[in-house]
Design a protein around this motif. Sequence first.
Motif, PDB file in Angstrom:
ATOM      1  N   ASN A   1       0.834  -1.206   0.000  1.00  0.00           N
ATOM      2  CA  ASN A   1       0.000   0.000   0.000  1.00  0.00           C
ATOM      3  C   ASN A   1       0.871   1.259   0.000  1.00  0.00           C
TER       4      ASN A   1
ATOM      5  N   VAL B   1      -1.023   6.582   4.145  1.00  0.00           N
ATOM      6  CA  VAL B   1      -1.930   6.320   5.265  1.00  0.00           C
ATOM      7  C   VAL B   1      -1.498   7.142   6.482  1.00  0.00           C
TER       8      VAL B   1
ATOM      9  N   GLN C   1      -3.641  -8.173  -2.058  1.00  0.00           N
ATOM     10  CA  GLN C   1      -4.845  -7.604  -1.463  1.00  0.00           C
ATOM     11  C   GLN C   1      -5.921  -8.655  -1.279  1.00  0.00           C
TER      12      GLN C   1
ATOM     13  N   GLU D   1     -10.363   3.546   1.808  1.00  0.00           N
ATOM     14  CA  GLU D   1     -10.495   2.365   0.952  1.00  0.00           C
ATOM     15  C   GLU D   1      -9.664   2.516  -0.322  1.00  0.00           C
TER      16      GLU D   1
ATOM     17  N   TRP E   1      -6.856   4.098  -0.483  1.00  0.00           N
ATOM     18  CA  TRP E   1      -5.496   3.784  -0.050  1.00  0.00           C
ATOM     19  C   TRP E   1      -5.295   2.267   0.050  1.00  0.00           C
ATOM     20  N   ALA E   2      -6.250   1.578   0.659  1.00  0.00           N
ATOM     21  CA  ALA E   2      -6.095   0.144   0.909  1.00  0.00           C
ATOM     22  C   ALA E   2      -6.072  -0.673  -0.373  1.00  0.00           C
ATOM     23  N   ASN E   3      -6.670  -0.151  -1.434  1.00  0.00           N
ATOM     24  CA  ASN E   3      -6.734  -0.894  -2.695  1.00  0.00           C
ATOM     25  C   ASN E   3      -5.736  -0.393  -3.727  1.00  0.00           C
TER      26      ASN E   3
ATOM     27  N   VAL F   1      -5.479  -0.389  11.126  1.00  0.00           N
ATOM     28  CA  VAL F   1      -5.489   0.909  10.452  1.00  0.00           C
ATOM     29  C   VAL F   1      -6.128   1.966  11.332  1.00  0.00           C
TER      30      VAL F   1
END
Length: 330
Positions: free
Chosen positions: A64, A68, A191, A226, A228-230, A304
């Motif tokens: 990632n 974050v 992921q 989301e 960021w996470a993907n 997170v």
Amino acid sequence: MLRSETAENPDRLRAALVGLRRYQSAPRTARPPEMPVVAKAGRAMLRDYGGSGAVTVFVPSLINPPHVLDLSPQNSLLRWLAAQGTRPLLLDWGHPGETDRNMDMGGHVEELLVPLLEQIGEPAALAGYCLGGTIALAAATIYPVRALALIAAPWHFSGFPDAARRDLAGLWQAVEPTAQALGVLPMEALQASFWRLDPARTIRKFEDFGRLADGDPRIDAFIALEDWANDGPPLTLAAGRQLLVDLFGADITGQGKWTVAGRPVDPAATACPVLDIASLTDRIVPAASAAGIGESLPLNLGHVGMIVGSRGRNALWEPLARWLSQPRKR
């Protein structure tokens, strides 16, 4: 995964699909411009968040993007720390390509992180988040730093649930041909496996998102997190293999068999002060996987959520700021 988690409740299936469609079609707000670069080593760089205090280099995970720690102007650990007497520098790993295929995790320490630290001009503290903490710990054993903060950093991979370890170690067999051809391990392959670490929460968060009323400020926060996470660059071929096979599969860090700069990395030999932050409710990096050295700060926040959640400022940001601001030899 969606079908299996909602098999007995069609209403949950519909709610999750509504949330997913809402997320997919939502307009996006452009991120603020990147902070200025103050040092470079290969594809990696340090971004300066200002502040007048002692330097702390924040080392994000290889998985990632690094932002974050600077999710938005209103929710940024780094911008907040810069106003509290710390000068945060964020390590941006850059985007690896096929020419980086042989750089394993130790190579990230020796060829990227340490050369960046050498350019700062003063002994810095290190703060590593998630896998970035694993890397930061290794760096602190071969290069002098003022202090080391580990934030949800895995070390004893035997502390992960056996099923998760098998899934992640087995993932390599499925993706190795593609990774060999590309010279990198695509983020998308990782992921899907991380979703399976907590499938119930993965589905539930989209159910809840679909039920939010229009105009709810949580909508923008969800989309930013989301996205960021993907997102994220791939891992180098060697680092991807080492993560899935050697760390998750064989726990070489916990077994004292990970070598960096020609010698095994021993957390107990870290010479600087250490703050080890782990959450008892973290389902991504269990507290049982922490290095367990130095001063401990136990939390009850998600992996997170401790960084960007509404309780993160009181539980993590403020104790971390106090710890980093303690006077130490430079």
